[in-house]
Enzyme design. Structure first.
Site, PDB file in Angstrom:
ATOM      1  N   SER A 137      -4.430   4.111 -18.534  1.00 31.35           N
ATOM      2  CA  SER A 137      -5.860   4.217 -18.118  1.00 31.35           C
ATOM      3  C   SER A 137      -6.631   5.286 -18.514  1.00 31.35           C
ATOM      4  O   SER A 137      -7.584   5.731 -18.257  1.00 31.35           O
ATOM      5  CB  SER A 137      -5.824   4.215 -16.546  1.00 31.35           C
ATOM      6  OG  SER A 137      -5.029   5.227 -15.992  1.00 31.35           O
ATOM      7  N   GLY A 152       0.838  -1.194   0.029  1.00 32.76           N
ATOM      8  CA  GLY A 152       0.042  -0.004   0.090  1.00 32.76           C
ATOM      9  C   GLY A 152       0.671   1.170  -0.125  1.00 32.76           C
ATOM     10  O   GLY A 152       2.135   1.150   0.123  1.00 32.76           O
ATOM     11  N   PRO A 153       0.271   2.351  -0.095  1.00 33.93           N
ATOM     12  CA  PRO A 153       0.883   3.624  -0.217  1.00 33.93           C
ATOM     13  C   PRO A 153       1.377   4.014   1.084  1.00 33.93           C
ATOM     14  O   PRO A 153       1.166   3.360   2.071  1.00 33.93           O
ATOM     15  CB  PRO A 153      -0.232   4.825  -0.745  1.00 33.93           C
ATOM     16  CG  PRO A 153      -1.358   4.046  -0.270  1.00 33.93           C
ATOM     17  CD  PRO A 153      -1.079   2.636  -0.500  1.00 33.93           C
ATOM     18  N   PRO A 154       2.416   5.078   1.274  1.00 33.60           N
ATOM     19  CA  PRO A 154       3.270   5.286   2.487  1.00 33.60           C
ATOM     20  C   PRO A 154       2.187   5.958   3.495  1.00 33.60           C
ATOM     21  O   PRO A 154       1.158   6.570   2.948  1.00 33.60           O
ATOM     22  CB  PRO A 154       4.135   6.243   2.121  1.00 33.60           C
ATOM     23  CG  PRO A 154       4.122   6.233   0.494  1.00 33.60           C
ATOM     24  CD  PRO A 154       3.098   5.816   0.177  1.00 33.60           C
ATOM     25  N   GLY A 155       2.531   5.656   4.672  1.00 35.37           N
ATOM     26  CA  GLY A 155       1.433   6.313   5.764  1.00 35.37           C
ATOM     27  C   GLY A 155       0.293   5.876   6.006  1.00 35.37           C
ATOM     28  O   GLY A 155      -0.496   6.125   6.792  1.00 35.37           O
ATOM     29  N   VAL A 156      -0.244   4.364   5.606  1.00 36.96           N
ATOM     30  CA  VAL A 156      -1.325   3.830   5.835  1.00 36.96           C
ATOM     31  C   VAL A 156      -1.263   2.764   7.219  1.00 36.96           C
ATOM     32  O   VAL A 156      -2.302   2.227   7.245  1.00 36.96           O
ATOM     33  CB  VAL A 156      -1.878   3.176   4.548  1.00 36.96           C
ATOM     34  CG1 VAL A 156      -2.202   3.991   3.567  1.00 36.96           C
ATOM     35  CG2 VAL A 156      -0.886   2.078   3.942  1.00 36.96           C
ATOM     36  N   GLY A 157      -0.194   2.668   7.467  1.00 41.31           N
ATOM     37  CA  GLY A 157      -0.050   1.732   8.655  1.00 41.31           C
ATOM     38  C   GLY A 157       0.570   0.556   8.634  1.00 41.31           C
ATOM     39  O   GLY A 157       0.090  -0.379   9.309  1.00 41.31           O
ATOM     40  N   LYS A 158       1.270   0.195   7.660  1.00 40.70           N
ATOM     41  CA  LYS A 158       1.862  -1.227   7.196  1.00 40.70           C
ATOM     42  C   LYS A 158       2.465  -1.702   8.383  1.00 40.70           C
ATOM     43  O   LYS A 158       2.586  -2.851   8.861  1.00 40.70           O
ATOM     44  CB  LYS A 158       2.371  -1.234   5.866  1.00 40.70           C
ATOM     45  CG  LYS A 158       1.556  -0.867   4.768  1.00 40.70           C
ATOM     46  CD  LYS A 158       2.259  -0.934   3.477  1.00 40.70           C
ATOM     47  CE  LYS A 158       3.420  -0.256   3.335  1.00 40.70           C
ATOM     48  NZ  LYS A 158       3.099   1.260   3.272  1.00 40.70           N
ATOM     49  N   THR A 159       3.506  -1.031   8.713  1.00 42.24           N
ATOM     50  CA  THR A 159       4.567  -1.384   9.905  1.00 42.24           C
ATOM     51  C   THR A 159       3.851  -1.543  10.960  1.00 42.24           C
ATOM     52  O   THR A 159       4.013  -2.455  11.721  1.00 42.24           O
ATOM     53  CB  THR A 159       5.759  -0.474   9.862  1.00 42.24           C
ATOM     54  OG1 THR A 159       6.229  -0.053   8.754  1.00 42.24           O
ATOM     55  CG2 THR A 159       6.814  -0.902  11.036  1.00 42.24           C
ATOM     56  N   LYS A 204      -8.939   5.816  -7.246  1.00 45.07           N
ATOM     57  CA  LYS A 204      -9.425   6.747  -8.388  1.00 45.07           C
ATOM     58  C   LYS A 204     -10.977   7.483  -7.822  1.00 45.07           C
ATOM     59  O   LYS A 204     -11.270   8.449  -7.933  1.00 45.07           O
ATOM     60  CB  LYS A 204      -9.388   6.139  -9.670  1.00 45.07           C
ATOM     61  CG  LYS A 204      -8.014   5.827 -10.158  1.00 45.07           C
ATOM     62  CD  LYS A 204      -8.002   5.061 -11.471  1.00 45.07           C
ATOM     63  CE  LYS A 204      -6.591   4.708 -11.966  1.00 45.07           C
ATOM     64  NZ  LYS A 204      -6.675   3.951 -13.282  1.00 45.07           N
TER      65      LYS A 204
END
Length: 794
Positions: free
Chosen positions: A679, A356-363, A722
């Site tokens: 797209s 996912g994109p940065p800052g979404v809480g993966k870590t 999108k």
């Protein structure tokens, strides 16, 4: 006699070449290679000048000694990479008169310095020459110089040449060698060389004394070792025990600890063998130190130690919900794993990849997983890792060898079943030190990692109980074999509603606590939070949002300390007092229609965004201009749209010769931002139709989809992001490819209710929703269509 000549210069680092010398060295710098190539084209003559500072990579004119050596290039050999090994022969001294050129190599005007010729050598010079030869023979006797060099000196009658040959074989500093080279008077040069010789002989004698003392000390240690061995033998004869039953205290403790560990037989045998080797060595020898370090590493590993506690699914669900808002798919997958673990204890741990994109809480999700399953947590950042040894460790043959970071992580965890996070796995690199992604193939394969072998340990270590979690921003840079071993879980960006909830539930309380603010002192209204999200951040995650909340807390803390404020309320009206002017423009699409302008949707690494595509047509010769930093794929989409439009020009009422008579210019604003991807094909096609027919296009209808030469609309990715971007911009209708119908379910329910989704299979289907009216076919096309219809009816 001095003669000036222009010649290429090669800078030397840590090297000084004398006349009459024949030696080889490597050339690797670009200017040096250019100088060498120029010399080979001309007369093979170069000027060799030593740098004053050896660590200067890009020397300038002031970085060389002015006196150097004119040399002839005898041979060249290309090595691996760009290096060239050259064989040169010193011809004579030379002095730089001036620099002629700096690029593409240093070219210098050199005055050639000839050696003075003596018809009869003065007695003083002959005396110094004899002294130099005698001292050099003494110096060579210590094994410093080959015998053939010493023998050749007796045949030399030129004092200058003798001084140069001797100086070239002395183990002295480069600056001192250059002092000899720069001395033009042969008698003074011989005297200088003789002084260096006397000093070096004294140093050699001191080295011999030190060496003898060391040998004596080593001999004493050997004597002590033999005496100890004799004592052990006597003890065995007297029945007081043997070497294995009575080792010293350290070895005895090791053997007892080894029995307690209950290791597999092969590992037990290997470690026991190393301990017995250690018992026979001198305790402070280098090999003994290596073995001690190895045995201690083996004992520090968490053999047969597992996490305690039973699995509680309800508690795990509660912990995951407490730590993170939303992210239902990730939570569901973790709960499923725990449920299966409760039923089947021998199940192999999964390999989860959170994308996912940065800052979404993966870590932080990985930390919550460890907390929910009551396991230790280990994190290893892979960003920029290029050395395979980081994963597999170094072999013990290398000085300072240690295990890889995986074994080190297991040691830190203290259990065999931690949650092990590989952070930023898409940022792995590779170079001459190996490919770490290939080393991870074994680690991240549940069928193989039970026998993971670290180069340092040299025996298999079981990683099958470890729950591996990886994170990535994009899957594009992850090698396919590595990607195949992982279960991909998409961690999408947050909607505006989700960001508001996250800020209220997690970010604001956390920042208040970190800034020493009591709960009731600071309040941030919901409209103010929405303005922070829309006007001060542009991201999929919440990192920037947290930084903005922290900025508000800092301003509030200053008011509390300086102004003794008791209550601070942040609203939309006073938000600029805390965060300054708005940083981003909030794209709101108005319900208007314009010719040649359509609204597309794009995916970026920080989430979705709307994309305005503008097209104009002017009289010309049929050229197509594309501006706005478009990538190759996007340019190809525009070309495909033009070709398809030409094939149905009559049907749309467009001149069949428009591609000859008109120049079409397509521009996508925000030209400083690179854009690429297929797209936007449908959006470009619709804009071109609007321009060529003169029919206005609605701006409040957004679309996405790849177009083919036959007008078919192919599915695209990033639909969720999108659509959320379209929702933020106030768009009510979105056109999606037919095959993207399954992606509508991933869009939050509150957004789906407010928007209309139209599925299209063909590019022409988009025109009835985008254009204010449908284009009318040309008269010829009407008749042709009517005749064809009548024939079909008959």
């Amino acid at each position: 006699m001095n003669t000036e000549k222009i010649m290429p210069l090669i800078p030397l680092r840590d090297l000084c070449v004398f006349p009459y010398m024949v030696l080889h060295f490597d050339v690797g710098r670009e200017k040096s290679i250019n100088a060498l190539e120029k010399a080979m084209i001309r007369d093979q003559v170069v000027f060799l000048a030593t740098q004053t500072e050896s660590d200067t990579d890009l020397p300038m004119q002031d970085d060389f000694y002015t006196i150097g050596t004119i040399a002839k290039v005898k041979q060249m050999l290309k090595l691996n990479g760009n290096n060239i090994r050259v064989l040169v022969e010193g011809v004579s001294r030379g002095e730089i008169d001036r620099f002629v050129d700096d690029e593409p190599f240093f070219a210098v005007a050199v005055n050639q310095i000839e050696e003075p010729i003596y018809e009869h050598l003065p007695i003083e010079i002959e005396a110094i020459m004899r002294s130099v030869v005698e001292n050099f023979e003494t110096y060579a006797g210590a094994g410093k110089v080959p015998d053939e060099i010493v023998n050749s000196l007796s045949a030399m009658y030129e004092p200058g040449k003798l001084a140069d040959v001797v100086a070239s074989h002395l183990d002295i500093k480069i600056s001192e060698k250059h002092d000899v080279l720069a001395e033009l008077d042969p008698e003074k040069r011989l005297t200088l060389v003789n002084e260096f010789l006397v000093r070096e002989i004294e140093i050699v004698n001191i080295e011999k004394e030190i060496s003898n003392k060391v040998k004596t000390k080593i001999g004493q240690h050997q004597k002590e070792y033999f005496l100890r061995e004799q004592i052990k033998t006597l003890q065995e004869e007297l029945g007081d025990g043997n070497n294995e039953e009575n080792p010293d205290e350290e070895v005895k403790n090791w053997l007892e600890h080894l029995k307690e560990l209950a290791l597999p037989e092969k590992i037990h045998t290997k470690v026991e063998k190393e301990i017995k080797r250690f018992a026979k060595m001198q305790p402070f020898s280098s090999e003994a130190t290596v073995i001690r370090s190895y045995v201690e590493w083996v004992f520090d590993l968490p053999w047969n130690t597992y996490s305690e506690g039973e699995i509680d699914l309800k508690l795990a669900e509660q912990i995951l919900d407490e730590d993170h808002y939303g992210l239902e798919k990730v939570k569901e997958r973790v709960i499923e794993y725990l449920a299966v673990m409760e039923l089947v204890e021998t199940m192999k741990a999964p390999i989860l990849c959170l994308v996912g994109p940065p800052g979404v809480g993966k870590t932080s999700i990985a930390k919550s997983i460890a907390r929910s399953v009551n396991r230790e947590f280990v994190r290893m950042s892979l960003g920029g890792v290029r050395d395979e040894a980081e994963i597999r460790g170094h072999r013990r043959t290398y000085i300072g060898a240690i295990p890889g970071r995986i074994i080190n992580g297991m040691k830190e965890a203290g259990t065999m079943d931690p949650v092990f996070l590989f952070d930023e796995i898409d940022k792995l690199g590779s170079d001459f030190r190996g490919d770490p992604s290939s080393a991870l193939l074994e680690v991240l394969d549940p069928e193989q990692n039970k026998d993971f072998t670290d180069h340092y340990l040299e025996f298999p270590f079981d990683l099958s109980k470890v729950m591996f979690v990886t994170t990535a921003n994009s899957l594009d840079t992850i090698p396919r074999p590595l990607l195949d071993r992982m279960e991909i879980i998409d961690v999408p960006g947050y909607t505006e509603e989700e960001k508001v909830k996250i800020a209220e539930k997690y970010l604001i309380p956390k920042q208040k606590k970190e800034h020493g603010l009591e709960e009731k002192i600071l309040s941030i209204s919901e409209p103010a939070l929405r303005d922070v999200i829309n006007y001060y951040t542009r991201e999929s995650g919440v990192r920037s949002l947290e930084r903005r909340v922290a900025a508000i807390c800092r301003k509030a803390a200053r008011k509390v300390v300086r102004d003794k404020a008791k209550k601070i309320n942040v609203s939309s009206s006073n938000l600029e007092n805390y965060l300054g002017k708005k940083m981003y423009r909030y794209d709101v699409i108005e319900d208007v229609a314009m010719v040649g302008s359509t609204t597309g949707l794009a995916w970026t690494i920080v989430g979705g965004t709307t994309l305005t595509i503008e097209t104009v047509a002017v009289k010309g010769n049929g050229s197509l201009s594309l501006t706005g930093q478009l990538g190759e794929v996007m340019k190809e989409s525009a070309s495909a749209g033009i070709s398809y439009l030409r094939s149905i020009a009559k049907e749309l009422g467009v001149s069949e010769t428009f591609y000859k008579d008109l120049d079409i210019h397509m521009h996508i604003p925000e030209g400083a931002t690179p854009k690429d991807g297929p797209s936007a094909g449908v959006t470009m096609f619709s804009a071109m139709v609007s321009t060529l027919t003169g029919i206005p296009a609605r701006q409040d209808v957004a679309m996405t989809g790849e177009i083919t030469l036959r007008g078919n609309v192919l599915p695209v990715g990033g639909v969720r992001e999108k659509v959320l971007a379209a929702h933020r911009a106030g768009i009510k209708k979105v056109l999606l490819p037919m095959d993207n119908e399954r992606d509508i379910e991933d869009i939050p329910a509150n957004v789906r209710k407010k928007m209309e989704f139209v599925l299209i299979a063909h590019a022409k289907d988009a025109l009835e929703h985008v254009l204010t009216e449908l284009p009318k076919p040309t008269q010829k096309h009407d008749k042709a269509s009517k005749t064809k219809t009548e024939k079909t009816a008959k």
